[in-house]
Write a protein that holds these residues in place. Structure first.
Motif, PDB file in Angstrom:
ATOM      1  N   PRO B 154       2.356  -0.279  15.865  1.00 25.06           N
ATOM      2  CA  PRO B 154       1.098   0.009  14.878  1.00 25.06           C
ATOM      3  C   PRO B 154       1.590   1.089  13.823  1.00 25.06           C
ATOM      4  O   PRO B 154       1.462   0.983  12.282  1.00 25.06           O
ATOM      5  CB  PRO B 154       0.157   0.820  15.684  1.00 25.06           C
ATOM      6  N   VAL B 155       2.289   2.127  14.204  1.00 23.36           N
ATOM      7  CA  VAL B 155       3.083   3.036  13.351  1.00 23.36           C
ATOM      8  C   VAL B 155       3.970   2.152  12.330  1.00 23.36           C
ATOM      9  O   VAL B 155       3.728   2.359  10.969  1.00 23.36           O
ATOM     10  CB  VAL B 155       4.032   3.998  14.011  1.00 23.36           C
ATOM     11  N   ILE B 156       4.898   1.549  12.731  1.00 27.08           N
ATOM     12  CA  ILE B 156       5.726   0.528  11.878  1.00 27.08           C
ATOM     13  C   ILE B 156       4.861  -0.194  10.932  1.00 27.08           C
ATOM     14  O   ILE B 156       4.930  -0.238   9.548  1.00 27.08           O
ATOM     15  CB  ILE B 156       6.698  -0.170  12.466  1.00 27.08           C
ATOM     16  N   TRP B 157       3.801  -0.964  11.511  1.00 28.16           N
ATOM     17  CA  TRP B 157       3.091  -1.836  10.699  1.00 28.16           C
ATOM     18  C   TRP B 157       2.246  -0.813   9.627  1.00 28.16           C
ATOM     19  O   TRP B 157       1.944  -1.356   8.564  1.00 28.16           O
ATOM     20  CB  TRP B 157       2.300  -2.397  11.469  1.00 28.16           C
ATOM     21  N   LEU B 158       1.864   0.196   9.919  1.00 25.65           N
ATOM     22  CA  LEU B 158       1.221   1.038   9.102  1.00 25.65           C
ATOM     23  C   LEU B 158       1.955   1.549   7.821  1.00 25.65           C
ATOM     24  O   LEU B 158       1.394   1.598   6.791  1.00 25.65           O
ATOM     25  CB  LEU B 158       0.729   2.368   9.975  1.00 25.65           C
ATOM     26  N   ILE B 159       3.281   1.938   8.041  1.00 18.03           N
ATOM     27  CA  ILE B 159       4.214   2.183   7.372  1.00 18.03           C
ATOM     28  C   ILE B 159       4.414   1.128   6.159  1.00 18.03           C
ATOM     29  O   ILE B 159       4.346   1.245   5.149  1.00 18.03           O
ATOM     30  CB  ILE B 159       5.258   2.722   7.797  1.00 18.03           C
ATOM     31  N   ILE B 160       4.715  -0.259   6.813  1.00 19.74           N
ATOM     32  CA  ILE B 160       4.847  -1.278   6.056  1.00 19.74           C
ATOM     33  C   ILE B 160       3.677  -1.625   5.152  1.00 19.74           C
ATOM     34  O   ILE B 160       3.551  -1.981   3.880  1.00 19.74           O
ATOM     35  CB  ILE B 160       5.095  -2.739   6.781  1.00 19.74           C
ATOM     36  N   MET B 161       2.611  -1.492   5.563  1.00 23.88           N
ATOM     37  CA  MET B 161       1.312  -1.771   4.964  1.00 23.88           C
ATOM     38  C   MET B 161       1.172  -0.738   3.779  1.00 23.88           C
ATOM     39  O   MET B 161       0.873  -1.194   2.750  1.00 23.88           O
ATOM     40  CB  MET B 161      -0.003  -1.719   5.743  1.00 23.88           C
ATOM     41  N   LEU B 162       1.255   0.638   4.021  1.00 21.87           N
ATOM     42  CA  LEU B 162       0.986   1.271   3.122  1.00 21.87           C
ATOM     43  C   LEU B 162       2.307   1.185   2.013  1.00 21.87           C
ATOM     44  O   LEU B 162       2.060   1.199   0.676  1.00 21.87           O
ATOM     45  CB  LEU B 162       1.390   2.872   3.688  1.00 21.87           C
ATOM     46  N   ALA B 163       3.328   0.983   2.236  1.00 20.89           N
ATOM     47  CA  ALA B 163       4.494   0.671   1.596  1.00 20.89           C
ATOM     48  C   ALA B 163       3.945  -0.506   0.327  1.00 20.89           C
ATOM     49  O   ALA B 163       4.173  -0.360  -0.803  1.00 20.89           O
ATOM     50  CB  ALA B 163       5.892   0.407   1.850  1.00 20.89           C
ATOM     51  N   ALA B 164       3.732  -1.639   0.984  1.00 16.57           N
ATOM     52  CA  ALA B 164       3.290  -2.747   0.240  1.00 16.57           C
ATOM     53  C   ALA B 164       2.299  -2.475  -0.576  1.00 16.57           C
ATOM     54  O   ALA B 164       2.003  -2.962  -1.769  1.00 16.57           O
ATOM     55  CB  ALA B 164       3.093  -3.781   1.223  1.00 16.57           C
ATOM     56  N   GLY B 165       1.169  -1.422  -0.143  1.00 18.61           N
ATOM     57  CA  GLY B 165       0.069  -1.278  -0.915  1.00 18.61           C
ATOM     58  C   GLY B 165       0.254  -0.373  -2.144  1.00 18.61           C
ATOM     59  O   GLY B 165      -0.090  -0.731  -3.229  1.00 18.61           O
ATOM     60  N   VAL B 166       1.125   0.624  -1.746  1.00 18.80           N
ATOM     61  CA  VAL B 166       1.651   1.251  -3.152  1.00 18.80           C
ATOM     62  C   VAL B 166       2.445   0.579  -3.952  1.00 18.80           C
ATOM     63  O   VAL B 166       1.979   0.414  -5.382  1.00 18.80           O
ATOM     64  CB  VAL B 166       2.552   2.546  -2.535  1.00 18.80           C
ATOM     65  N   MET B 167       3.415  -0.353  -3.654  1.00 18.91           N
ATOM     66  CA  MET B 167       4.030  -1.347  -4.596  1.00 18.91           C
ATOM     67  C   MET B 167       3.154  -2.316  -5.199  1.00 18.91           C
ATOM     68  O   MET B 167       3.277  -2.325  -6.629  1.00 18.91           O
ATOM     69  CB  MET B 167       4.849  -2.176  -3.960  1.00 18.91           C
ATOM     70  N   GLU B 168       1.878  -2.682  -4.688  1.00 17.87           N
ATOM     71  CA  GLU B 168       0.955  -3.552  -5.407  1.00 17.87           C
ATOM     72  C   GLU B 168       0.126  -2.757  -6.224  1.00 17.87           C
ATOM     73  O   GLU B 168       0.097  -3.160  -7.391  1.00 17.87           O
ATOM     74  CB  GLU B 168      -0.078  -4.099  -4.204  1.00 17.87           C
ATOM     75  N   SER B 169      -0.256  -1.549  -6.063  1.00 20.90           N
ATOM     76  CA  SER B 169      -0.931  -0.770  -7.112  1.00 20.90           C
ATOM     77  C   SER B 169      -0.053  -0.433  -8.375  1.00 20.90           C
ATOM     78  O   SER B 169      -0.676  -0.677  -9.325  1.00 20.90           O
ATOM     79  CB  SER B 169      -1.109   0.659  -6.400  1.00 20.90           C
ATOM     80  N   MET B 170       1.133  -0.424  -8.025  1.00 21.08           N
ATOM     81  CA  MET B 170       2.060   0.011  -9.371  1.00 21.08           C
ATOM     82  C   MET B 170       2.316  -1.447 -10.218  1.00 21.08           C
ATOM     83  O   MET B 170       2.018  -1.313 -11.338  1.00 21.08           O
ATOM     84  CB  MET B 170       3.439   0.572  -8.658  1.00 21.08           C
ATOM     85  N   ILE B 171       2.466  -2.525  -9.448  1.00 22.31           N
ATOM     86  CA  ILE B 171       2.831  -3.730 -10.092  1.00 22.31           C
ATOM     87  C   ILE B 171       1.458  -3.974 -10.971  1.00 22.31           C
ATOM     88  O   ILE B 171       1.350  -4.648 -11.777  1.00 22.31           O
ATOM     89  CB  ILE B 171       2.984  -4.857  -9.143  1.00 22.31           C
ATOM     90  N   LYS B 172       0.208  -3.730 -10.190  1.00 26.72           N
ATOM     91  CA  LYS B 172      -0.970  -4.010 -10.874  1.00 26.72           C
ATOM     92  C   LYS B 172      -1.058  -3.093 -11.994  1.00 26.72           C
ATOM     93  O   LYS B 172      -1.749  -3.653 -13.095  1.00 26.72           O
ATOM     94  CB  LYS B 172      -1.947  -3.625  -9.774  1.00 26.72           C
ATOM     95  N   VAL B 173      -0.817  -1.908 -12.275  1.00 27.61           N
ATOM     96  CA  VAL B 173      -0.824  -1.339 -13.219  1.00 27.61           C
ATOM     97  C   VAL B 173      -0.094  -1.664 -14.335  1.00 27.61           C
ATOM     98  O   VAL B 173      -0.262  -1.753 -15.634  1.00 27.61           O
ATOM     99  CB  VAL B 173      -0.557   0.447 -12.943  1.00 27.61           C
ATOM    100  N   TYR B 174       1.120  -2.039 -13.881  1.00 32.49           N
ATOM    101  CA  TYR B 174       2.154  -2.715 -14.977  1.00 32.49           C
ATOM    102  C   TYR B 174       1.583  -3.930 -15.650  1.00 32.49           C
ATOM    103  O   TYR B 174       1.666  -4.115 -16.871  1.00 32.49           O
ATOM    104  CB  TYR B 174       3.460  -3.017 -14.294  1.00 32.49           C
ATOM    105  N   ALA B 175       1.074  -4.836 -14.898  1.00 32.52           N
ATOM    106  CA  ALA B 175       0.404  -5.984 -15.314  1.00 32.52           C
ATOM    107  C   ALA B 175      -0.737  -5.763 -16.300  1.00 32.52           C
ATOM    108  O   ALA B 175      -1.036  -6.409 -17.387  1.00 32.52           O
ATOM    109  CB  ALA B 175      -0.159  -6.949 -13.986  1.00 32.52           C
TER     110      ALA B 175
END
Lengths: 232, 263
Positions: B154-175
């Motif tokens: 769960p800890v690893i998946w939480l980190i992966i999910m947060l990382a992917a979420g942050v990246m998605e937010s940034m790409i969304k702002v760029y778009a």
């Protein structure tokens, strides 16, 4: 000499306004060509299209046989008509930047030119005067051993002494086998260095001849003939 | 080229963020040091006043770091690619996706460095205000209590999910910025509208997806019996974020590569 810059039926429209109306043009390497026309005639649009900063509405444009892209960007040294460098960067950082991204960048040549103007290497661009900033930009561009130099209004808005320096820098540093395309409406200042002139009027080419031909055929200087063609 | 662009971007962001992170850590140490002196009863009146000042400084530093980070993500993309600096960046012999990736990766890495700085600041405060050997002993004790019962997944998946979420937010702002740039005027307003539009489309898709049961209910079940997010729900969250990265990334690439209109 081979054709290095070629466009065919090139059209660029911005909404309802058509900036280039189907121009066709061939330019050979080893020539200094003036892209001459009043403001709004389409000079900058053509240069931006060659740099892939704009997309053509229709028609074709090729640099050294390639459509504008990564390969042509490596072959073109482009000087825009505005401050385009990050103003927080110091000159030595800019030299490194250009050296990193452009394999044809001659750092030694740039350093010599900067030294001759007493421009310190540790000064950020934002602390330089407008004239010095423009000289740094020109030095970076002309220190590349490029196949094509696209210089958009390099002498606009600078004092006569700076104009002389800019033209001298271009003449002393361009690669002999390269094409140099200088866009300007200040014909008298550049006329002496031009091999050819392209007159652009309202998005169309109205003349493309060698400067010698223009003088022989019209009995006028290029500047005088330009004024006649573009008289309001 | 991606490596060179990334290095350049790290430098450009670092010149602003690195001093801020340093101030944040330093402010936390100063604050903690004053608290410690105050607890020890040393020159109480002055130390307490100074502790308030350093506390406010620390709080302000944390706030400023967060705000500046958001501004930097937007400003580095907008100014460096779509402002006058774009005349330099888009004439480098680099591909469009390399520009987007270099911006996103460097912003992400600076966020990670910021988070690490925050953790360092937190640890520094605890270490200074409490007895250090005692603090280490307590950390070991807590870890020993938690680690056998705490599954790593769960800890690893939480980190992966947060990382992917942050990246998605940034790409969304760029778009959104790239969409706004298609307008001939009021480009900033266009970007804000595009961002809001993306949010509305996401909500509609989510609503339709729920109504049509496109995702099995067990995947959407966000908590387990213990009240923690389940691994499955975090995997779903990660998948959604990755889809977002792909969709917004392709949109951003298309607009910058095929519809670039630098003025």
């Amino acid at each position: 000499m081979s054709v290095i810059f070629e466009c065919r039926d090139l059209v660029k429209s911005y909404g309802n306004v058509t900036a280039l109306k189907g121009i066709s043009l061939q330019l050979e390497s080893g020539r200094i060509v003036g892209l001459l026309g009043p403001n709004g005639s389409g000079k900058t649009t053509l240069i931006k299209l060659a740099n892939r900063l704009l997309q053509p509405t229709s028609g074709e444009l090729r640099i050294a046989g390639e459509t504008p892209g990564v390969k042509t960007k490596a072959a073109i040294a482009y000087l825009p008509d505005k401050d385009f460098l990050p103003d927080w960067m110091k000159t030595d950082a800019l030299l490194k930047f250009y050296g990193d991204f452009f394999p044809d960048f001659d750092r030694q040549r740039a350093e010599e030119m900067l030294m001759s103007l007493n421009i310190p290497s540790n000064l950020p661009l934002k602390k330089m005067s407008k004239g010095t900033r423009e000289k740094v930009q020109l030095i970076l561009i002309m220190s590349r051993r490029a196949q094509v130099y696209l210089l958009d209004e390099p002498i606009a808005g600078v004092d006569p002494a700076a104009r002389d320096y800019i033209l001298r820098t271009i003449l002393n540093n361009y690669e002999e086998n390269a094409l140099v395309l200088i866009s300007t409406h200040l014909i008298a200042d550049v006329e002496s260095v031009l091999d050819e002139a392209v007159f652009l009027k309202e998005g169309q080419i109205v003349l493309h001849k060698s400067t010698d031909e223009i003088r022989e055929e019209t009995g006028k200087s290029v500047d005088e003939y330009f004024r006649e063609v573009f008289r309001c | 080229m991606l490596g060179k662009l990334f290095k350049n971007e790290m430098k450009a962001m670092g010149r602003v963020l690195l001093p801020l992170y340093a101030v944040m850590v330093l402010a936390s140490c100063l604050f903690a040091f004053n608290l410690r002196l105050s607890m020890d009863g040393f020159a109480k009146f002055f130390v307490e006043k100074f502790a308030i000042v350093t506390g406010v400084l620390f709080g302000a530093a944390v706030l400023v770091v967060g705000v500046v980070m958001v501004i930097m993500v937007i400003q580095r993309f907008y100014k460096n690619l779509l402002g006058t600096e774009g005349y330099l960046m888009f004439t480098l012999p680099a591909k469009t996706h390399e520009h987007i990736l270099s911006k996103a990766l460097s912003a992400f890495l600076w966020m990670v460095i910021g988070a690490v700085s925050g953790v360092i600041a937190g640890f520094a405060m605890v270490a200074i205000t409490s007895n250090v050997p005692e603090f280490i002993r307590q950390v070991k004790e807590v870890w020993a209590t938690l680690s056998p019962s705490m599954a790593l997944a769960p800890v690893i998946w939480l980190i992966i999910m947060l990382a992917a979420g942050v990246m998605e937010s940034m790409i969304k702002v760029y778009a959104a910025i790239a969409v706004g740039h298609q307008f001939n005027s009021h480009r900033l307003a266009g970007s804000v509208l595009a961002y809001l539009g993306f949010g509305i489309i996401e909500m509609i898709l989510s609503f339709v997806g729920n109504k049509l049961h496109l995702l099995p209910a067990r995947l959407l079940n966000s908590t387990n019996a213990a009240g923690f997010m389940s691994v499955r729900s975090m995997q779903t969250g990660t998948l959604m974020a990755l889809i977002g990265i792909a969709v917004y990334g392709i949109l951003c690439w298309y607009l910058l590569d095929r519809r670039l209109n630098l003025e």
